[in-house]
Design a protein around this motif. Structure first.
Motif, PDB file in Angstrom:
ATOM      1  N   PHE A  12       0.832  -1.201   0.000  1.00  0.00           N
ATOM      2  CA  PHE A  12       0.000   0.000   0.000  1.00  0.00           C
ATOM      3  C   PHE A  12       0.871   1.257   0.000  1.00  0.00           C
ATOM      4  CE2 PHE A  12      -1.731   3.488   2.492  1.00  0.00           C
ATOM      5  CZ  PHE A  12      -2.902   3.767   1.815  1.00  0.00           C
ATOM      6  N   ALA A  16       1.119   3.937  -3.034  1.00  0.00           N
ATOM      7  CA  ALA A  16       0.669   5.306  -2.755  1.00  0.00           C
ATOM      8  C   ALA A  16       1.795   6.295  -3.022  1.00  0.00           C
ATOM      9  CB  ALA A  16       0.184   5.427  -1.302  1.00  0.00           C
ATOM     10  N   ALA A  54      -6.047   0.392  -3.160  1.00  0.00           N
ATOM     11  CA  ALA A  54      -6.135   1.405  -2.105  1.00  0.00           C
ATOM     12  C   ALA A  54      -4.935   2.346  -2.137  1.00  0.00           C
ATOM     13  CB  ALA A  54      -6.250   0.731  -0.741  1.00  0.00           C
ATOM     14  N   GLY A  55      -3.752   1.793  -2.368  1.00  0.00           N
ATOM     15  CA  GLY A  55      -2.557   2.636  -2.465  1.00  0.00           C
ATOM     16  C   GLY A  55      -2.625   3.570  -3.662  1.00  0.00           C
ATOM     17  N   TYR A  57      -5.318   4.620  -5.211  1.00  0.00           N
ATOM     18  CA  TYR A  57      -6.396   5.580  -4.991  1.00  0.00           C
ATOM     19  C   TYR A  57      -5.948   6.685  -4.034  1.00  0.00           C
ATOM     20  CZ  TYR A  57     -11.215   7.181  -4.288  1.00  0.00           C
ATOM     21  OH  TYR A  57     -12.359   7.929  -4.238  1.00  0.00           O
ATOM     22  N   THR A  58      -5.324   6.296  -2.943  1.00  0.00           N
ATOM     23  CA  THR A  58      -4.843   7.281  -1.966  1.00  0.00           C
ATOM     24  C   THR A  58      -3.810   8.209  -2.597  1.00  0.00           C
ATOM     25  OG1 THR A  58      -5.254   5.721  -0.161  1.00  0.00           O
ATOM     26  CG2 THR A  58      -3.735   7.550   0.286  1.00  0.00           C
ATOM     27  N   GLY A  59      -2.843   7.635  -3.316  1.00  0.00           N
ATOM     28  CA  GLY A  59      -1.821   8.452  -3.968  1.00  0.00           C
ATOM     29  C   GLY A  59      -2.397   9.397  -4.997  1.00  0.00           C
ATOM     30  N   LEU A  61      -5.437  10.656  -5.003  1.00  0.00           N
ATOM     31  CA  LEU A  61      -6.151  11.728  -4.304  1.00  0.00           C
ATOM     32  C   LEU A  61      -5.181  12.791  -3.796  1.00  0.00           C
ATOM     33  CD1 LEU A  61      -8.877   9.789  -2.256  1.00  0.00           C
ATOM     34  CD2 LEU A  61      -9.181  11.118  -4.355  1.00  0.00           C
ATOM     35  N   VAL A  62      -4.051  12.345  -3.250  1.00  0.00           N
ATOM     36  CA  VAL A  62      -3.049  13.303  -2.759  1.00  0.00           C
ATOM     37  C   VAL A  62      -2.491  14.121  -3.914  1.00  0.00           C
ATOM     38  CG1 VAL A  62      -0.743  13.496  -1.712  1.00  0.00           C
ATOM     39  CG2 VAL A  62      -2.452  11.956  -0.711  1.00  0.00           C
ATOM     40  N   CYS A 137      -8.689   2.605 -10.326  1.00  0.00           N
ATOM     41  CA  CYS A 137      -7.620   2.056  -9.477  1.00  0.00           C
ATOM     42  C   CYS A 137      -7.817   0.569  -9.219  1.00  0.00           C
ATOM     43  CB  CYS A 137      -7.552   2.819  -8.157  1.00  0.00           C
ATOM     44  SG  CYS A 137      -6.931   4.500  -8.345  1.00  0.00           S
TER      45      CYS A 137
END
Length: 196
Positions: A12, A16, A54-55, A57-59, A61-62, A137
């Motif tokens: 993850f 990310a 999840a990684g 998607y999180t990356g 978004l950032v 993602c």
């Protein structure tokens, strides 16, 4: 089980971080994790897909937030913005089909960053980005996990499957880059000859 969760946590974090710093080979990380999981922890393959998605998607978004609030100056400073012409072409596609372009961008090597930049600079809403990027993602993680699983199913040793997955990803990415450059040069020659 604790070792598996720790490995998934690292996956993850790597994905990310790689989504924010695009030089990290995130696809190879997911493929390698899937190949290793098939040999060592077959029950964890779904978790590999989930951790990779999840990684990513999180990356994303950032990175999207950084582009929205930092603008083109921040993108230039971080060397995310290198090709104005390509960015303008992506902006034009986004105006016609926002969701489709956001969905497909994650699957095209080198396509995600220009689309994220164009979407952020064009002011694509957070809601649209959040909704369209989630399935992108998941699909991306599923595709790269499948590549790893194919490599692992062919070779008897986990390291051989990991190596095969990495080689396949590098060859596919490089081939797409060469084809894109060839199309770009061809289009440039065509536009030059039509204006002459």
């Amino acid at each position: 089980m604790i070792d598996t969760l720790g490995a998934l946590g690292w996956l993850f974090l790597v994905v990310a971080f790689g989504a924010i710093v695009p030089v990290v080979p995130t696809g190879a990380a997911v493929s390698s994790a899937a190949a290793f999981a098939l040999h060592e922890y077959p029950y964890a393959i779904g978790l590999v897909v989930a951790a990779g998605a999840a990684g990513a998607y999180t990356g994303d978004l950032v990175m999207y937030a950084m582009c929205r609030y930092g603008g083109e100056q921040l993108a230039r400073r971080l060397h995310w913005l290198n090709d104005e012409e390509r960015l303008n072409a992506v902006r034009a596609r986004l105006q016609r089909r926002q969701v489709t372009v956001l969905l497909v961008s994650r699957l095209i090597p080198g396509g995600r960053v220009p689309v994220l930049l164009a979407a952020a600079f064009a002011g694509v809403s957070w809601r649209t980005f959040v909704i369209a990027n989630l399935p992108a993602c998941v699909l991306w993680s599923l595709v790269y996990s499948t590549i790893g699983l194919l490599g692992a199913s062919i070779f008897p040793e986990p390291w051989q499957g990991v190596l095969a997955a990495i080689v396949v990803i590098l060859v596919v990415n490089q081939s797409i880059t060469w084809i894109s450059r060839w199309w770009g040069r061809r289009a440039a020659r065509a536009s030059t000859s039509s204006t002459s």
